[in-house]
Design an enzyme around this catalytic site. Structure first.
Site, PDB file in Angstrom:
ATOM      1  N   LYS A 121     -16.593  43.886 102.906  1.00 54.21           N
ATOM      2  CA  LYS A 121     -15.243  43.811 103.494  1.00 54.21           C
ATOM      3  C   LYS A 121     -14.879  45.152 104.139  1.00 54.21           C
ATOM      4  O   LYS A 121     -14.345  45.195 105.241  1.00 54.21           O
ATOM      5  CB  LYS A 121     -14.224  43.398 102.415  1.00 54.21           C
ATOM      6  CG  LYS A 121     -14.343  41.914 102.072  1.00 54.21           C
ATOM      7  CD  LYS A 121     -13.589  41.474 100.838  1.00 54.21           C
ATOM      8  CE  LYS A 121     -13.944  40.008 100.539  1.00 54.21           C
ATOM      9  NZ  LYS A 121     -13.339  39.454  99.323  1.00 54.21           N
ATOM     10  N   GLN A 163      -9.860  41.682  94.641  1.00 53.82           N
ATOM     11  CA  GLN A 163     -11.083  40.890  94.468  1.00 53.82           C
ATOM     12  C   GLN A 163     -11.071  40.159  93.125  1.00 53.82           C
ATOM     13  O   GLN A 163     -10.801  40.761  92.084  1.00 53.82           O
ATOM     14  CB  GLN A 163     -12.303  41.826  94.562  1.00 53.82           C
ATOM     15  CG  GLN A 163     -13.636  41.107  94.592  1.00 53.82           C
ATOM     16  CD  GLN A 163     -13.860  40.269  95.838  1.00 53.82           C
ATOM     17  OE1 GLN A 163     -13.309  40.549  96.906  1.00 53.82           O
ATOM     18  NE2 GLN A 163     -14.669  39.239  95.727  1.00 53.82           N
ATOM     19  N   ASP A 179      -5.707  36.722 101.749  1.00 52.44           N
ATOM     20  CA  ASP A 179      -6.554  35.708 101.108  1.00 52.44           C
ATOM     21  C   ASP A 179      -5.921  34.314 101.199  1.00 52.44           C
ATOM     22  O   ASP A 179      -6.593  33.311 100.966  1.00 52.44           O
ATOM     23  CB  ASP A 179      -6.706  36.023  99.608  1.00 52.44           C
ATOM     24  CG  ASP A 179      -7.931  36.845  99.280  1.00 52.44           C
ATOM     25  OD1 ASP A 179      -8.971  36.628  99.920  1.00 52.44           O
ATOM     26  OD2 ASP A 179      -7.853  37.685  98.364  1.00 52.44           O
TER      27      ASP A 179
HETATM   28  N1  GUN Z   1     -13.811  36.242  94.963  1.00 52.51           N
HETATM   29  C1  GUN Z   1     -14.650  35.357  95.546  1.00 52.51           C
HETATM   30  N2  GUN Z   1     -14.198  35.021  96.773  1.00 52.51           N
HETATM   31  C2  GUN Z   1     -13.059  35.705  96.956  1.00 52.51           C
HETATM   32  C3  GUN Z   1     -12.131  35.785  98.037  1.00 52.51           C
HETATM   33  O1  GUN Z   1     -12.251  35.131  99.072  1.00 52.51           O
HETATM   34  N3  GUN Z   1     -11.071  36.624  97.838  1.00 52.51           N
HETATM   35  C4  GUN Z   1     -10.891  37.324  96.688  1.00 52.51           C
HETATM   36  N4  GUN Z   1      -9.814  38.088  96.599  1.00 52.51           N
HETATM   37  N5  GUN Z   1     -11.732  37.261  95.685  1.00 52.51           N
HETATM   38  C5  GUN Z   1     -12.804  36.462  95.815  1.00 52.51           C
END
Ligand code: GUN
Length: 282
Positions: free
Chosen positions: A53, A97, A120
């Site tokens: 990211k 996350q 998200d």
């Molecule tokens: N963990 C697995 N996929 C994601 C996601 O798309 N966003 C977040 N914040 N955590 C995750």
């Protein structure tokens, strides 16, 4: 034999567009979209996702901040960091996350993020908006899946769409997006009876269950578009999806590989949401 949907290529084209728009906005306003990413603890998969990211932000010219918090972080510290970021004008998107260490309350963390910075699209305000078809942000993985289906030239309207998996992150919002595109949508899960009968009806099959190579060619309709959201590690260490690629590619018209299918799109959609959040402040 199915045509392989190249997630890397679709993702690259989207990122080039985001980069260009970011530069145009920077020259006009002197500011860049900003994303803050929070990771708590040492989960190895989460560390890889978070690094990607960060890298994605750099690639498209965003401002980014990464917060690595120790495993024993407590709720008050995490909530006060989110509050600080909610009030920081340089930050347009906040992502914490998941999964969080067990002693932390994920629901409370999601609720603490300002819905306008919830890139998200996990906050109930945003999931609710998706439900009524009036979204601010699209959830990243399902939005990436929609772009991949679009890239095949398939018109979703009136098609039988089957989603396997009912998670809040993928299955449920995916079903909503397909419904909004006028698909006839069925959601299957671990209690579904006669799964094969249902999957064989699908013109568009989206699989997000987290079981390696679970969907085999005999479960797929001739000419279906098959999208594999899974990411599993086989005993031999190789990455594989939820779809048995070898048998399904003989039956499908289009199919995503793992890796190189849905994966690259998810972060691109996160960047897209961050750009949207930034534009909403101009
Ligand atoms: N963990 C697995 N996929 C994601 C996601 O798309 N966003 C977040 N914040 N955590 C995750």
């Amino acid at each position: 034999m199915a045509q392989i949907i190249n997630g890397k290529a679709v993702s690259l084209a989207e990122r080039e567009r985001i980069t260009k728009e970011t530069e145009e906005l920077f020259s006009k306003y002197g500011r860049r979209p900003g994303l803050a990413v929070i990771i708590v603890g040492e989960d190895p998969a989460s560390k890889v996702y978070v690094a990607n990211k960060e890298k994605g932000c750099q690639e498209v010219g965003f401002y980014s901040e990464l917060y690595r918090l120790p495993e024993d972080t407590q709720m008050p510290e995490l909530l006060s960091l989110i509050e600080k970021l909610n009030n920081d004008d340089k930050i347009n998107g906040i992502l914490c996350q998941l999964p969080l260490p067990k002693h932390l309350n994920e629901e409370e963390v999601i609720l603490a993020i300002n819905p306008n910075k919830d890139v998200d699209a996990f906050h109930p305000v945003n999931t609710g908006k998706i439900m009524i078809g009036n979204h601010s942000f699209l959830p990243c993985t399902p939005a990436g899946v929609m772009k991949l289906i679009e890239s095949t030239g398939t018109d979703i309207s009136g098609k039988e769409c089957v989603v396997i998996g009912r998670s809040n992150i993928v299955g449920k919002p995916q079903a909503m997006l397909l419904l909004q595109a006028n698909g006839t949508v069925t959601i299957c899960h671990s209690r579904t009876k006669n799964l094969k009968e249902v999957t064989r009806r699908a013109d568009i099959l989206v699989v997000a269950i987290g079981k390696a190579d679970f969907i085999t060619g005999d479960m797929v309709k001739e000419g279906a578009v098959v999208i594999d959201v899974g990411m599993n590690r086989r005993a031999d260490g190789k990455l594989t999806g939820d779809v048995d690629f070898e048998s399904c590619e003989k039956v499908a018209s289009y199919i995503t590989p793992v890796p190189g299918g849905v994966g690259p799109m998810t972060i691109t959609m996160l960047l897209e949401n961050t750009l949207t959040a930034f534009k909403n402040t101009l």
